[in-house]
Scaffold this active site. Structure first.
Site, PDB file in Angstrom:
ATOM      1  N   HIS A   1       0.897  -1.277  -0.039  1.00  0.00           N
ATOM      2  CA  HIS A   1      -0.030   0.084  -0.163  1.00  0.00           C
ATOM      3  C   HIS A   1       0.805   1.176   0.179  1.00  0.00           C
ATOM      4  O   HIS A   1       1.950   1.368   0.712  1.00  0.00           O
ATOM      5  CB  HIS A   1      -0.857   0.108   1.255  1.00  0.00           C
ATOM      6  CG  HIS A   1      -2.206  -0.938   0.844  1.00  0.00           C
ATOM      7  ND1 HIS A   1      -2.075  -2.295   0.541  1.00  0.00           N
ATOM      8  CD2 HIS A   1      -3.409  -0.491   0.901  1.00  0.00           C
ATOM      9  CE1 HIS A   1      -3.381  -2.735   0.399  1.00  0.00           C
ATOM     10  NE2 HIS A   1      -4.053  -1.668   0.650  1.00  0.00           N
TER      11      HIS A   1
ATOM     12  N   ARG B   1      -5.538 -10.744  -4.773  1.00  0.00           N
ATOM     13  CA  ARG B   1      -6.687  -9.785  -4.514  1.00  0.00           C
ATOM     14  C   ARG B   1      -7.222  -9.169  -5.733  1.00  0.00           C
ATOM     15  O   ARG B   1      -6.564  -8.700  -6.503  1.00  0.00           O
ATOM     16  CB  ARG B   1      -6.553  -8.910  -3.340  1.00  0.00           C
ATOM     17  CG  ARG B   1      -7.786  -8.076  -3.332  1.00  0.00           C
ATOM     18  CD  ARG B   1      -7.770  -7.033  -2.051  1.00  0.00           C
ATOM     19  NE  ARG B   1      -6.799  -5.998  -2.631  1.00  0.00           N
ATOM     20  CZ  ARG B   1      -7.000  -4.636  -1.910  1.00  0.00           C
ATOM     21  NH1 ARG B   1      -8.198  -4.346  -0.997  1.00  0.00           N
ATOM     22  NH2 ARG B   1      -6.184  -3.515  -2.596  1.00  0.00           N
TER      23      ARG B   1
ATOM     24  N   GLU C   1     -16.307  -4.242   3.358  1.00  0.00           N
ATOM     25  CA  GLU C   1     -15.737  -3.015   3.850  1.00  0.00           C
ATOM     26  C   GLU C   1     -16.768  -1.739   3.407  1.00  0.00           C
ATOM     27  O   GLU C   1     -16.594  -0.869   4.391  1.00  0.00           O
ATOM     28  CB  GLU C   1     -14.703  -2.530   2.570  1.00  0.00           C
ATOM     29  CG  GLU C   1     -14.723  -2.897   1.193  1.00  0.00           C
ATOM     30  CD  GLU C   1     -13.380  -2.985   0.465  1.00  0.00           C
ATOM     31  OE1 GLU C   1     -12.568  -2.354   0.815  1.00  0.00           O
ATOM     32  OE2 GLU C   1     -13.376  -3.554  -0.690  1.00  0.00           O
TER      33      GLU C   1
ATOM     34  N   ASP D   1     -12.306   1.780   4.263  1.00  0.00           N
ATOM     35  CA  ASP D   1     -13.418   2.272   3.415  1.00  0.00           C
ATOM     36  C   ASP D   1     -14.733   2.339   4.171  1.00  0.00           C
ATOM     37  O   ASP D   1     -15.403   3.226   3.937  1.00  0.00           O
ATOM     38  CB  ASP D   1     -13.223   1.255   2.267  1.00  0.00           C
ATOM     39  CG  ASP D   1     -12.273   1.563   0.951  1.00  0.00           C
ATOM     40  OD1 ASP D   1     -12.822   2.460   0.028  1.00  0.00           O
ATOM     41  OD2 ASP D   1     -11.224   1.049   1.224  1.00  0.00           O
TER      42      ASP D   1
ATOM     43  N   ARG E   1      -6.070  -3.291   7.882  1.00  0.00           N
ATOM     44  CA  ARG E   1      -5.978  -1.923   8.656  1.00  0.00           C
ATOM     45  C   ARG E   1      -4.516  -1.147   8.063  1.00  0.00           C
ATOM     46  O   ARG E   1      -3.573  -2.059   8.036  1.00  0.00           O
ATOM     47  CB  ARG E   1      -5.917  -2.092   9.953  1.00  0.00           C
ATOM     48  CG  ARG E   1      -5.260  -3.109  10.608  1.00  0.00           C
ATOM     49  CD  ARG E   1      -5.812  -3.561  11.983  1.00  0.00           C
ATOM     50  NE  ARG E   1      -6.362  -2.679  12.770  1.00  0.00           N
ATOM     51  CZ  ARG E   1      -7.196  -2.911  13.956  1.00  0.00           C
ATOM     52  NH1 ARG E   1      -7.121  -4.118  14.462  1.00  0.00           N
ATOM     53  NH2 ARG E   1      -7.784  -2.000  14.629  1.00  0.00           N
TER      54      ARG E   1
ATOM     55  N   ARG F   1      -9.840   6.313  -3.320  1.00  0.00           N
ATOM     56  CA  ARG F   1      -9.228   5.266  -2.536  1.00  0.00           C
ATOM     57  C   ARG F   1      -8.892   5.890  -1.054  1.00  0.00           C
ATOM     58  O   ARG F   1      -8.658   7.151  -0.905  1.00  0.00           O
ATOM     59  CB  ARG F   1      -7.805   4.863  -3.176  1.00  0.00           C
ATOM     60  CG  ARG F   1      -8.188   3.920  -4.274  1.00  0.00           C
ATOM     61  CD  ARG F   1      -7.125   3.042  -4.689  1.00  0.00           C
ATOM     62  NE  ARG F   1      -7.348   1.454  -4.075  1.00  0.00           N
ATOM     63  CZ  ARG F   1      -7.214   0.602  -4.662  1.00  0.00           C
ATOM     64  NH1 ARG F   1      -6.802   0.504  -6.045  1.00  0.00           N
ATOM     65  NH2 ARG F   1      -7.405  -0.548  -3.966  1.00  0.00           N
TER      66      ARG F   1
HETATM   67  P1  PGA Z   1      -7.322  -0.538  -0.557  1.00  0.00           P
HETATM   68  O1  PGA Z   1      -6.720  -0.275   0.975  1.00  0.00           O
HETATM   69  O2  PGA Z   1      -7.726   0.806  -1.042  1.00  0.00           O
HETATM   70  O3  PGA Z   1      -6.275  -1.227  -1.292  1.00  0.00           O
HETATM   71  O4  PGA Z   1      -8.390  -1.404  -0.317  1.00  0.00           O
HETATM   72  C1  PGA Z   1      -7.332   0.863   1.561  1.00  0.00           C
HETATM   73  C2  PGA Z   1      -6.448   1.087   2.815  1.00  0.00           C
HETATM   74  O5  PGA Z   1      -5.575   0.258   3.197  1.00  0.00           O
HETATM   75  O6  PGA Z   1      -6.412   1.996   3.545  1.00  0.00           O
END
Ligand code: PGA
Length: 920
Positions: free
Chosen positions: A145, A420, A541, A581, A619, A752
């Protein structure tokens, strides 16, 4: 932190700060240094007055500076933070060591041993613990991420400096060695000063994979065997009746190279390449270790008789592996090590030339190749048992045992890779497949029930739908190829390499059946042969999905073909829950509460269906994305939902923070294990009284109402967000391989979560972590006669509520509404700005007041002095960066589009992130 530790921290900061000062004077000149000192002094004064007018005066003063000077200032403060963060990391390690020294022989707080002692007191029997260990799985999962703002180059330099500082602490250092260390450090600081602080090029997926590998190679390989030794020592002290080696309950997974949701750069080839890179890395490590063991284990048959099992296995090895000369037969352990080396080398060669093209018929690998970790582990175990039987206890329990532990944890795959993908991609692909096969011409537009019905009947029948040759669009071909290449990897490369397929934005049962159907088509699901090779995991989510989680899984588990799949996966249905989310959609309190509730409901549903439901917590680092101390977070989970099975993501900046140094990684894992053990054996009174749950329901829904009234219902909010935060500029940062938006839409729904939280953090509002909380609590206290007392009692006795408040407290402390007001000044329509800012400010003040009242304290962080001090000491350095950022944003938005200016903005974003130690 004791005074001595504080002194040591101060000394480190002075040393590093002093060197930085020298570098600034040397490279940028005395004026630059004076300017930086002046600005820091002014920012410090402002901290005492908290006056917006004063802040604006300082900003206006900066407004008059040249861009080049502003960039030098940004650089000065950013590098300073990198150095302070390093000093703080060192201070943490010092505290850990001192604590262990002091505590001995008692266990240190929040350690595995202390958890075991508590379990003993709670009456947990050795038998129960043994059963627990037999099935427990704690799985930190690394993701790519994009929230680590620091470049790898910068992290490397810091690591280097850390080593030099370690050296400097040695008492017996010679003066010239001391001088060399200082020179090394100075060299790194100087080159830090002259390097790009932000990424100029976007990293590729494989760069990210390499970065993940560095974490494993740099820390985990060292930490993991130690962790288990401590665990076994703890067991021996507290549960001496439980003898023997403990199963490996902590394993690591990765999403890097497997997570393709919204990242077009991850395709089936990247995934296969990632698996190969993981394998090559771990094979290299094993080869090195086995060669080393071969040198060490020189026991001869004369003095250390070998077991008949090992003798038989050696005989088989010599027949199978002509490259191993049996001349060393009188040193059987050496010989065995050579045989293992020969097999590892065969494995490496096999992998290098492997053709991963999918075919319906499995092809067996050539003889002597290790396909998974089991055979290798068996070989090592034979050696250990034989050594043990010949009384070579130290050899059986030394480096050989550590090697066996590594194999048990890392296998031949290093880390299992999760896949994923977004649910919509499967629906679209299936739409095309069904139309081509003449099953249905409009699958994508069917209702949820119709889709479910159609998929159920397709899954019941065994007719194939997808031809070998793929006459479909590029997107659909990629979806199919993903499943096919997973099948080939598992069949021919490594059976442990991939185990899970996660579906983001799961909102209906059909989303899981779609994946099951693709699995069947690729031969990953063959019910008649008793094979189902992947866990299919929904990611819930949105609030609606969280609320319908139970209905979705109930419907699936009632479908015989899906139930059969779950049975083949050990009667286990993992569920992933997404913090960010849901937070973006419903605000902090409603999000954490919905996640809490859904876990209870799913667990109960699982019990009814005879299926275990382990949870995977998605998280991030900051509170608005479910962050906060991992240990507390785990203990705050609803009673009975952990049960030894827990997965959690380790993302972005948290990876360097938690795993960047072996001592810190070890402590982190120790704390997480501690929490998992305690949460797995909850006390009788762990569940809160029903009326507290009802109160939470009310608070959560009221907080959601307030949050949505601002974020989604206030018609001016979007404009405020776009103009009062650097959201647009954050999208330009090349933090990761994936784009920052899924679509080009400007709606908050489509953004996002990372850039959303990131931009509020930068503009110092931090609202995703707290907005709505204050109003919800205030209303409750005003409406209920004993409202305050009840919330206080809940805070004292209910880990969930306590943690929620503590996390909110932390993020409220990182906000600064004086500086946030300067960001509001960037909004073109100032009437709009004042109004929206006013709302936010009021809610902020209310939230601070309410949090303090409920936690019975006069000011935020009163009970967390270390954090409080860290934030207070950092602020005078973060603030100048924020001031400069607002100045540069204004220039940028008034039409000046020079590259230098853009670079300056990005550098300021990077600097604020380093200062706040959180990005998004
Ligand atoms: P994602 O993750 O956008 O990859 O679902 C969200 C996040 O970790 O805040």
């Amino acid at each position: 932190m004791r005074d001595g530790d504080k002194d040591a921290l101060g000394t480190d900061i002075r040393l590093l700060g002093g060197m930085l000062g020298e570098v600034i004077r040397q490279v940028a000149g005395g004026n630059a240094f004076e300017l930086e000192e002046h600005l820091r002094g002014r920012a410090k004064e402002l901290r005492t007055s908290h006056s917006v007018e004063e802040a604006r005066r300082l900003r206006d003063e900066l407004e008059r500076l040249e861009l080049a000077d502003l960039r030098t200032l940004i650089r000065a403060f950013t590098v300073f933070f990198d150095l302070v963060n390093l000093a703080e990391q060192r201070a943490r390690i010092r505290v850990l060591r001192a604590r262990t020294r002091q505590a001995d022989p008692l266990p240190i707080a929040e350690s595995v041993e202390s958890a075991l002692r508590q379990l003993r007191l709670r009456g947990v029997t050795a038998q129960q613990l043994q059963e627990f260990f037999a099935q427990a799985q704690l799985v930190p999962t690394f993701t790519a991420h994009p929230s680590e703002a620091r470049r790898r180059t910068v992290l490397d330099k810091l690591r280097h400096m850390n080593q030099a500082m370690d050296q400097l602490e040695r008492q017996d250092l010679l003066p010239r060695e001391r001088e060399r260390c200082r020179r090394d450090m100075k060299e790194e600081i100087e080159s830090l000063w002259q390097s790009d602080l932000v990424r100029v090029l976007r990293p590729t997926v494989l760069d990210e994979v390499r970065h993940g590998l560095e974490v494993v190679e740099g820390t985990l390989l060292e930490v993991v065997p130690r962790l288990y030794r401590d665990l076994e020592d703890g067991m021996e002290k507290v549960y001496p009746e439980l003898v023997g080696r403990l199963p490996s309950l902590v394993r690591f997974r990765s999403w890097i190279g497997g997570d393709r949701d919204g990242n077009p750069n991850v395709d089936h080839l990247t995934t296969a390449k990632t698996v190969a890179m993981h394998q090559q890395a771990i094979l290299e490590v094993y080869l090195q270790r086995m060669n080393d063991l071969g040198r060490r284990l020189s026991q001869t048959t004369q003095f250390a008789p070998l077991s008949p099992e090992l003798a038989a296995s050696l005989k088989a090895d010599c027949e199978l592996l002509p490259e191993v000369s049996p001349s060393a037969g009188h040193e059987p352990y050496r010989l065995k090590c050579r045989a293992i080396v020969a097999r590892l080398e065969r494995t490496r060669r096999y992998l290098e030339t492997l053709d991963l093209r999918w075919s319906e018929d499995p092809v067996a690998p050539p003889p002597g190749v290790y396909l998974g970790g089991d055979e290798l582990h068996d070989d090592l175990r034979l050696m250990m048992d034989s050594l043990e039987a010949s009384k070579a206890h130290a050899a059986a329990n030394g480096a050989l045992r550590d090697m066996a532990r590594l194999v048990d944890v890392f296998g031949l795959h290093l880390m299992t890779l999760d896949i994923r993908q977004h649910s919509g991609r499967h629906t679209n692909a299936l739409h095309e497949v069904f139309a081509w096969a003449g099953v249905c011409s409009h699958y994508a537009t069917l209702s949820a029930d119709e889709k479910f019905g159609l998929l159920a009947s397709e899954l019941e029948s065994s007719r194939p739908l997808i031809p070998t040759h793929l006459p479909f669009s590029e997107e659909t071909v990629e979806v199919i190829q993903t499943f096919r290449s997973i099948a080939a990897i598992l069949e021919r490369q490594c059976p442990e390499a991939v185990q899970t397929y996660i579906i983001s934005l799961t909102t209906q049962p059909a989303h899981l059946l779609e994946v099951l159907l693709f699995c069947r088509e690729a031969g990953l699901f063959r019910p008649s042969a008793g094979v189902s090779r992947l866990d299919i995991v929904p990611l819930f989510e949105t609030l609606e999905a969280l609320h319908s989680g139970v209905a979705i899984l109930t419907q699936l588990l009632e479908l015989p073909v899906y139930r059969r799949h779950v049975a083949l996966r050990g009667d286990r249905q993992e569920v992933m829950i997404g913090y960010s989310d849901s937070n973006k959609e419903s605000g902090f309190l409603q999000s954490v509460w919905a996640l809490y509730r859904v876990q209870i409901e799913l667990k109960e549903m699982g019990e009814r269906a005879g299926v275990a439901v382990p949870f995977f917590h998605g998280r991030g680092g900051s509170i608005g994305r479910g962050g906060g101390p991992a240990n507390k977070g785990i203990q705050a989970q609803p009673a009975g939902t952990v049960a030894g099975r827990l997965r959690l993501t380790e993302q972005g900046e948290m990876i360097a923070d938690r795993y960047g140094h072996p001592a810190i990684a070890e402590r982190h894992l120790d704390q997480v294990l501690h929490a998992t053990l305690l949460a797995s054996f909850p006390t009788e009174d762990a569940a809160p009284p029903a009326d507290w749950e009802a109160i939470m329901e009310r608070l959560a829904s009221s907080s959601r109402g307030h949050y949505r009234a601002l974020v989604y219902e206030d018609p001016d909010f979007l404009r405020y967000f776009e103009q009062a935060t650097p959201i647009e500029e954050i999208a330009q940062l090349k933090l990761g391989s994936r784009p920052s938006r899924r679509t080009t839409s400007r709606r908050i729904d489509d953004l996002r979560a990372i850039p959303w939280v990131f931009s509020w953090m930068q503009s110092r509002h931090t609202l995703p972590g707290w907005y709505g909380l204050g109003s919800a609590m205030e209303e409750y206290i005003n409406d209920e006669p004993n409202g305050l007392e009840t919330l206080q009692a809940m805070y004292e006795r209910w880990p969930f509520w306590n943690t929620a408040i503590a996390n909110a407290e932390m993020i409220l402390s990182k906000a600064d509404l004086t500086i946030a007001r300067l960001y509001a000044d960037l909004v073109v329509d100032q009437r709009l700005a004042s109004r929206v800012f006013g709302r936010i400010e009021q809610e902020y003040n209310r939230s601070v007041k309410m949090v303090c009242r409920v936690a019975k304290q006069g000011a935020l962080l009163e009970r967390m002095p270390v954090l409080q001090r860290s934030i207070q000491q950092r602020n005078p350095y973060v603030d100048p960066l924020s001031f400069i950022q607002t100045v540069l944003l204004r220039r940028l938005r008034s039409g000046d589009s020079g590259e230098e200016l853009q670079a300056g903005v990005l550098e300021s974003i990077n600097g604020v992130a380093a200062g706040l130690k959180n990005t998004g």
